[in-house]
Scaffold this active site. Sequence first.
Site, PDB file in Angstrom:
ATOM      1  N   HIS A 251      45.896  -1.972  12.414  1.00 17.40           N
ATOM      2  CA  HIS A 251      46.778  -1.707  11.031  1.00 17.40           C
ATOM      3  C   HIS A 251      47.157  -0.316  10.824  1.00 17.40           C
ATOM      4  CE1 HIS A 251      46.389  -6.160  11.279  1.00 17.40           C
ATOM      5  NE2 HIS A 251      45.223  -6.213  10.511  1.00 17.40           N
TER       6      HIS A 251
ATOM      7  N   ALA B 212      42.795  -6.416  19.764  1.00 19.96           N
ATOM      8  CA  ALA B 212      42.308  -5.365  19.898  1.00 19.96           C
ATOM      9  C   ALA B 212      41.009  -4.792  20.597  1.00 19.96           C
ATOM     10  CB  ALA B 212      41.896  -4.584  18.494  1.00 19.96           C
TER      11      ALA B 212
END
Length: 291
Positions: free
Chosen positions: A160, A117
């Site tokens: 997530h 990320a």
Amino acid sequence: MTGTSSTSLSTAYSPCPNDTFTFHAWAHGLVPSPLAPEVAFADIDVTNGLAERGELDLLKISYAALPWVLEEYALLPCGGALGRGCGPLVLTGPDASADPADLAGRTIAVPSERSTAYLLFRLWAAEAVPGGLGGIVVLPFDEIMPAVGDGRVDAGLVIHEARFTYQRYGLRSLADMGEAWEAATGLPIPLGAIVARRSLGAERLAELASAIRASVRYAWANPEASRGYVLEHAQEMDPAVADQHIALYVNDFTADLGEDGYAAVRGLLERAAAAGLVPATAPGALDFPGA
């Protein structure tokens, strides 16, 4: 465990639904395997560090961490998280500027400085935030949205299930790192990798990949079997959100990286190395020894 005997492997993966769903059958002896995981649950920032220190046999790590661990660990061709439409988001408060350039000089919370990320964010920010970022704060992924919401940081990079829940914190999505990556490359987004010690040898690595593939297929064929395990470790997550999480992150790439998956991993690491963000990956380092 299934069978008469097994070899234990020290293992760490996250408590997130995609990992518990993927590994449930193998961890509970529901698929034939001579290898059995001794499971510890840990956030991705922790598992990245464990891999860099060479402390466990099998780990779920960020693809961005691969360049630092490939000498000791082999990338497995299954069990990880890649996909489309599932990229990390940059979140801000409701009154913040909608212009990414205004992140210049701002403090950003990220889940790990070795995370995929963060690597995708840095590649994006190099063009979208020409004034340069301010401070970076590493927080567990579940603490990032509260930190943005109460103003401790100016923005947060989330992963997530935050894709499904950020509106509950009164936040908005400033940018989608997955959309930016897919627009630039046409490739799926490589997020989480499964790695295992090369010293296990080609035969054991092949057995390991077979066990993980069997575990994924068992989970798909028996989705209710893992529900208790998933929800037990999902930090009081709404079951509907857990189901969305699994549907997004457990896909064909989890069963087999395939050509597009490997192309995505190579593309990420090559672009990042060209930008000076990670060490260059040696030729053949991504090849699976157990093939």
